[in-house]
Scaffold this motif. Structure first.
Motif, short mmCIF file in Angstrom:
data_model
loop_
_atom_site.label_atom_id
_atom_site.label_comp_id
_atom_site.label_asym_id
_atom_site.label_seq_id
_atom_site.Cartn_x
_atom_site.Cartn_y
_atom_site.Cartn_z
N LEU A 124 0.85 -1.19 0.00
CA LEU A 124 0.00 0.00 0.00
C LEU A 124 0.89 1.24 0.00
O LEU A 124 1.71 1.43 0.90
CB LEU A 124 -0.92 0.00 1.23
N GLN A 206 -8.69 -1.12 -5.37
CA GLN A 206 -9.57 -0.55 -4.35
C GLN A 206 -10.68 0.21 -5.07
O GLN A 206 -10.42 0.89 -6.07
CB GLN A 206 -8.79 0.39 -3.42
N PRO A 234 -10.41 1.44 1.93
CA PRO A 234 -9.16 0.68 1.97
C PRO A 234 -9.26 -0.78 1.57
O PRO A 234 -8.24 -1.45 1.39
CB PRO A 234 -8.72 0.81 3.43
N ASP A 278 -2.39 3.59 1.08
CA ASP A 278 -2.42 3.65 2.54
C ASP A 278 -3.19 4.91 2.93
O ASP A 278 -2.86 6.01 2.48
CB ASP A 278 -0.98 3.72 3.06
N VAL A 279 -4.21 4.78 3.77
CA VAL A 279 -5.08 5.91 4.11
C VAL A 279 -4.79 6.47 5.51
O VAL A 279 -5.60 7.21 6.06
CB VAL A 279 -6.57 5.53 4.00
#
Length: 308
Positions: A124, A206, A234, A278-279
């Motif tokens: 990610l 995603q 995600p 990546d959040v």
């Protein structure tokens, strides 16, 4: 608050407008054609390169969304030159013009996780990795989007006079999207009783519903956090899992058994086996909680088809 949306007829632009209509904000919509007679908004003709943006007029807005773009749909046959202009150079000119005018509002631009490029590893990507990786980028769209992300990152380091937010999106979907995209293609082709052919579907992606993205952007209007932010649900899903979910829902809702085969065609994105964001940074600065599940989103397409 005066809000300008450049690229108002885009998928994101139209959905954003629908969400903003329920607010008291003044809307100024920039697009090639006026499709907004039924809503309370000012339309401004904008058509690159013949009808350029009026930066002085834009500087009167509190918030500027840049939603225009090119090359998203390969079938449109956009030239590489146009893809670079609309996805990189035009928003770069906008950001530079606002800085020259000491603009005090907010400019919001968008990236795409396709700018990760050729990627096989299940990793990610953070915002920092998006603007520093050395991956091969397979086409003009990926290159242009990454050019913009890197430019925005450098702009932010110079502490501009305005709030600069750049949201990197993943696959956005919804029943109002272009009919040539994957989910509407499956629904319409299956409903017509025609055979469906796909890649092996090993790519992992995603998916975020367009309404979740638009709702977030409206709710975050007063959040002046500066930076690049990965904006996505995600959850990782393989393309085959997505297709099978659509086929299963079509069978259930329309009472038909689609004829589908995998691995019979190729796709330009096969070199990008794993695309994921990546959040963490988004969650640190904003409160984003996707509300529409993939299953619910798929049903919307079928309901739209059935209502014809």
């Amino acid at each position: 608050m005066k809000i300008s949306i450049i690229g108002a007829t885009s998928f994101l632009g139209q959905t954003l407008i629908n969400q903003l209509q329920a607010t008291s904000h003044e809307l100024c919509l920039y697009s090639r054609t006026n499709k907004f007679e039924d809503i309370e908004a000012k339309w401004v003709e904008y058509s690159y390169p013949n009808q350029p943006l009026d930066y002085d007029q834009l500087a009167e807005s509190s918030v500027i969304f840049y939603c225009a773009g090119a090359g998203i749909q390969p079938k449109h046959g956009d030239s590489d030159a146009l893809i670079y202009e609309m996805n990189a150079f035009e928003p770069i000119r906008l950001l530079s013009a606002m800085q020259e005018r000491s603009y005090q509002g907010k400019v919001i631009t968008f990236g795409s996780y396709f700018e990760i490029g050729n990627q096989q590893e299940e990793h990610l990507y953070t915002e920092g990795e998006l603007v520093s990786h050395l991956n091969s980028l397979p086409n003009a769209y990926c290159i242009a989007k990454n050019m913009l992300s890197r430019f925005v990152y450098q702009t932010i380091q110079k502490e501009p006079s305005f709030v600069c937010q750049h949201f990197v999106l993943t696959n956005i979907y919804g029943a109002t999207e272009n009919v040539n995209r994957l989910i509407p293609y499956i629904v319409q082709t299956a409903a017509a009783g025609k055979p469906l052919e796909f890649t092996s579907g090993v790519q992992k992606r995603q998916y975020t519903h367009i309404k979740d993205v638009a709702n977030f952007l409206v709710e975050a209007l007063d959040n002046n956090s500066v930076g690049l932010f990965n904006l996505t649900d995600p959850t990782m899903v393989s393309v085959r899992e997505l297709i099978e979910s659509v086929l299963k829902t079509v069978k259930k809702e329309l009472n038909i058994s689609p004829n589908a085969t995998f691995g019979t065609i190729g796709r330009r994105d096969l070199s990008m086996k794993f695309l994921g964001l990546d959040v963490s940074q988004l969650q640190n600065k904003f409160n984003f909680a996707p509300k529409i599940s993939l299953e619910e989103g798929i049903v919307e397409y079928i309901e739209k088809y059935a209502s014809r």
